[in-house]
Design an enzyme around this catalytic site. Sequence first.
Site, short mmCIF file in Angstrom:
data_model
loop_
_atom_site.label_atom_id
_atom_site.label_comp_id
_atom_site.label_asym_id
_atom_site.label_seq_id
_atom_site.Cartn_x
_atom_site.Cartn_y
_atom_site.Cartn_z
N SER A 63 0.80 -1.24 0.00
CA SER A 63 0.00 0.00 0.00
C SER A 63 0.83 1.28 0.00
O SER A 63 0.27 2.36 -0.20
CB SER A 63 -0.94 0.01 1.21
OG SER A 63 -2.02 -0.87 1.01
N LYS A 66 0.45 3.50 -2.96
CA LYS A 66 -0.75 4.30 -3.21
C LYS A 66 -0.48 5.80 -3.35
O LYS A 66 -0.95 6.42 -4.31
CB LYS A 66 -1.79 4.02 -2.13
CG LYS A 66 -2.36 2.61 -2.20
CD LYS A 66 -3.22 2.25 -1.01
CE LYS A 66 -3.74 0.83 -1.11
NZ LYS A 66 -4.48 0.40 0.09
N TYR A 190 -2.69 -2.45 -10.54
CA TYR A 190 -2.71 -2.33 -9.08
C TYR A 190 -1.95 -3.49 -8.42
O TYR A 190 -1.13 -3.29 -7.52
CB TYR A 190 -4.16 -2.30 -8.60
CG TYR A 190 -4.28 -2.27 -7.09
CD1 TYR A 190 -3.99 -1.12 -6.36
CD2 TYR A 190 -4.68 -3.41 -6.39
CE1 TYR A 190 -4.08 -1.11 -4.98
CE2 TYR A 190 -4.79 -3.41 -5.01
CZ TYR A 190 -4.49 -2.25 -4.32
OH TYR A 190 -4.58 -2.24 -2.95
N TYR A 241 -3.81 3.48 7.59
CA TYR A 241 -5.06 2.74 7.64
C TYR A 241 -6.02 3.37 8.65
O TYR A 241 -6.04 4.59 8.81
CB TYR A 241 -4.79 1.25 7.93
CG TYR A 241 -3.88 0.59 6.95
CD1 TYR A 241 -4.07 0.72 5.58
CD2 TYR A 241 -2.79 -0.19 7.37
CE1 TYR A 241 -3.23 0.09 4.67
CE2 TYR A 241 -1.95 -0.82 6.47
CZ TYR A 241 -2.17 -0.67 5.11
OH TYR A 241 -1.35 -1.29 4.22
N VAL A 259 1.30 -3.64 4.09
CA VAL A 259 1.27 -4.91 4.80
C VAL A 259 2.50 -5.78 4.52
O VAL A 259 2.67 -6.82 5.13
CB VAL A 259 -0.02 -5.71 4.50
CG1 VAL A 259 -1.23 -4.96 5.03
CG2 VAL A 259 -0.16 -6.04 3.02
#
Length: 305
Positions: A63, A66, A190, A241, A259
């Site tokens: 992530s 992102k 992605y 998160y 993660v």
Amino acid sequence: MIDSDILYQLILANKDKCKGGKVADYIPGLKNANKENFGVCLIDNNNKVSCAGDYEKKFTIQSISKPLILMLAILDNGEDYIFSKIGMEPTGDPFNSIKKLETSLSKPFNPMINAGAIAVSSMIKGSTSENKFNRVLDFIKKISENPNLDYDEDIYMGEKITGNKNRAMAYFMKNDGIIEGDVEEALDIYFKQCSIRVSAFDLAKIGLFLANNGVTSYGERVITEHTAKLIKSLMVTCGMYDGSGEFAVRVGIPAKSGVGGGILSLVPGKMGIGVYGPALDSKGNSIGGYALLEEMSKILSCSIF
């Protein structure tokens, strides 16, 4: 700036916390990580480097990709287009939650959750799926100043095989016009972007790029100062998160976790920080990395608040 000896002491002081975490196991390959691995790297705006522990260990970015792909999507499409389809608000829900898509007219709350990031991936320009991903990879190579970055084929395939919830989100958004192009192509980009392999050193270089508002260490401006500030703001509010608010209170600096165990962080105008520790807390953040950053922030008075 903390020297390497003090960083080593911080690694030792927080290493036991890693025993209370758990490596991600829902994607094949991630469960093979060694939860004892723990490393940190700092690079200041004079290019002084301080590192300790497993800072050269390679892991998948997950992530942390992102905010990076968001920068490229803004370059490709402009900020107004991006945020006509994606919000800027924290959700308070897990990063892979699907429940608010239906209650928010399918518009993802922010680009740091899976739904928002998949929508962003669908906006990358290019003639083919391969061309689009290569542009993503080249962009991350540029801002990390590492021309040797690549993605992990095994992790990518694991992401693709197990990504049913992400696929459901994507088709939900396609149905309501958030995703305009091919859904499987967006998902493929992605999954590959999450599988790019980096080290804590690479994350520190990216952090320094953002700390200096979109300028590389060799003086090239890649994104506008406004875009850099937008990215850092989203990292503060949404980057850890559904633990982002607590992290802002306890640590007080922009950060984005993944993660795979990494945390990309920075002190604006001063330094980039990369942390690696694959043992995660219940929200998906590196448990040792979080503790180390909290202690380091107190030592250096890093909080931006």
